[in-house]
Design an enzyme around this catalytic site. Structure first.
Site, PDB file in Angstrom:
ATOM      1  CG  ASP A  10      -3.904  -8.421 -15.900  1.00 36.78           C
ATOM      2  OD1 ASP A  10      -3.965  -8.008 -14.726  1.00 36.78           O
ATOM      3  OD2 ASP A  10      -2.979  -9.151 -16.333  1.00 36.78           O
ATOM      4  CG  ASP A  12       1.144  -6.562 -12.511  1.00 38.82           C
ATOM      5  OD1 ASP A  12       2.139  -5.839 -12.639  1.00 38.82           O
ATOM      6  OD2 ASP A  12       0.250  -6.351 -11.674  1.00 38.82           O
ATOM      7  CB  ALA A  83       9.578  -1.247   1.707  1.00 32.60           C
ATOM      8  CE  LYS A  84       5.997  -5.417  -5.417  1.00 31.69           C
ATOM      9  NZ  LYS A  84       4.661  -5.321  -5.983  1.00 31.69           N
ATOM     10  CB  THR A 121      -4.480  -4.516 -12.065  1.00 28.65           C
ATOM     11  OG1 THR A 121      -3.295  -5.152 -11.593  1.00 28.65           O
ATOM     12  CG2 THR A 121      -4.584  -3.157 -11.415  1.00 28.65           C
ATOM     13  CB  THR A 122      -4.277  -8.702  -8.616  1.00 24.01           C
ATOM     14  OG1 THR A 122      -5.339  -9.459  -9.163  1.00 24.01           O
ATOM     15  CG2 THR A 122      -3.934  -9.236  -7.272  1.00 24.01           C
TER      16      THR A 122
HETATM   17  C1  XBP Z   1      -0.837  -9.309 -10.526  1.00 24.84           C
HETATM   18  C2  XBP Z   1      -0.521  -9.634  -9.144  1.00 24.84           C
HETATM   19  C3  XBP Z   1       0.135  -8.626  -8.332  1.00 24.84           C
HETATM   20  C4  XBP Z   1       1.566  -8.333  -8.674  1.00 24.84           C
HETATM   21  C5  XBP Z   1       2.199  -7.595  -7.539  1.00 24.84           C
HETATM   22  O1  XBP Z   1      -1.877 -10.162 -10.990  1.00 24.84           O
HETATM   23  O2  XBP Z   1      -0.826 -10.703  -8.664  1.00 24.84           O
HETATM   24  O3  XBP Z   1       0.081  -9.095  -7.027  1.00 24.84           O
HETATM   25  O4  XBP Z   1       2.284  -9.541  -8.841  1.00 24.84           O
HETATM   26  O5  XBP Z   1       1.525  -6.412  -7.256  1.00 24.84           O
HETATM   27  P1  XBP Z   1      -2.841  -9.756 -12.192  1.00 24.84           P
HETATM   28  P2  XBP Z   1       1.211  -5.934  -5.768  1.00 24.84           P
HETATM   29  O6  XBP Z   1      -1.958  -9.448 -13.360  1.00 24.84           O
HETATM   30  O7  XBP Z   1      -3.662 -10.988 -12.432  1.00 24.84           O
HETATM   31  O8  XBP Z   1      -3.682  -8.591 -11.742  1.00 24.84           O
HETATM   32  O9  XBP Z   1       2.428  -6.186  -4.939  1.00 24.84           O
HETATM   33  O10 XBP Z   1       0.894  -4.469  -5.914  1.00 24.84           O
HETATM   34  O11 XBP Z   1       0.029  -6.746  -5.308  1.00 24.84           O
HETATM   35 MG    MG Z   2      -1.773 -10.476 -15.172  1.00 22.43          MG
END
Ligand code: XBP
Ligand code: MG
Length: 249
Positions: A10, A12, A83-84, A121-122
């Site tokens: 993963d 994040d 933008a984010k 990853t999400t």
């Molecule tokens: C990560 C997320 C993501 C980030 C933001 O989850 O949920 O949405 O917070 O990224 P994980 P985006 O670690 O379980 O994959 O704005 O690109 O979605």
């Molecule tokens: Mg995570």
């Protein structure tokens, strides 16, 4: 004995603690730029993490905190998220966010032993790539599965099933690294074993389905703390421990 073939990471919270001073700040900058007086505090953000995916998280926030907000969300949300993403990339490239302890060492060890590597990853693909470009090397990862590549994000198992399918691998030959309950659920439902490294936003979540729960992966000179599981006298996570874990009941 099952042979370890791949590690799946993963991003994040697992490769780096990106949420509090990365994604959260980038969301707030995008809101300010769009003249919206929304500001996600660290505490509120912890609650919003309940929903995976940035676009999904913005929608959830509006439904919960601004139910009478009148703009066209189908246009606004993708704009805000774009933008984010740009703000987040800038934050990453400025070097503010570093890898967690032991991550680079373990990935290099895997690579040197021919253990295959992948990302699940999400987060949106540009975000995952920015972190890998700045701190590792995207080319080390055979598959980088991110964001909207699957319709149902974590806790659904789809992203892990997608990775296994792309790599033509069976789940029992792989080990997953995650930081959250959602991530663990996704991996578990795809029949994968998971190592959890905790952080502030996830330390109180239920990780009873994990093979091992640690505070971080550790380094030879900076041992990990075991929260759950058996590490066979090791003080930091290495490939040998990964091999032991996939062979445990
Ligand atoms: C990560 C997320 C993501 C980030 C933001 O989850 O949920 O949405 O917070 O990224 P994980 P985006 O670690 O379980 O994959 O704005 O690109 O979605
Ligand atoms: Mg995570």
């Amino acid at each position: 004995m099952t042979q370890l073939k791949a590690l799946i990471f993963d991003v994040d919270g697992t490769l780096a603690e990106t949420e509090r001073n990365g994604h959260r700040l980038a969301f707030n900058r995008a809101f300010a730029e769009a003249n919206l007086n929304w500001n996600w505090s660290e505490t509120l953000y912890g609650e919003l993490l309940e929903v995976s995916g940035g676009k999904e998280r913005i929608r959830h926030y509006i439904q919960l905190y601004n139910p009478n907000f009148k703009e066209d969300l189908e246009t606004l949300i993708p704009q805000l998220h774009q933008a984010k993403t740009a703000h987040y990339r800038q934050l990453l490239l400025s070097g503010e966010i570093q890898l967690r302890l032991g991550v680079k060492r373990l990935i290099e060890e895997a690579d040197s032993q021919g253990i295959r590597l992948a990302i699940a990853t999400t987060s949106a693909l540009p975000n995952a790539l920015a972190l890998l470009e700045k701190n590792l090397n995207p080319d080390w990862f055979e598959v980088i599965a991110a964001g909207d590549i699957v319709t149902h994000k974590k806790p659904a198992p789809d992203i892990y099933k997608y990775v296994l399918n792309q790599m033509n691998l069976e789940a029992d030959k792989c080990l997953v690294f995650e930081d959250s309950f959602h991530g663990l659920q996704a991996a578990y439902e795809a029949n994968l074993k998971t190592v959890i490294t905790l952080h502030n936003y996830t330390k109180n979540q239920d990780f009873s389905l994990a093979s091992l729960v640690l505070n971080h992966l550790g380094e030879p000179e900076k041992c990990f703390t075991i929260i759950k599981g058996d590490v066979q006298h090791k003080d930091y996570f290495d490939i040998e421990l990964a091999k032991i874990l996939i062979n445990k009941e």
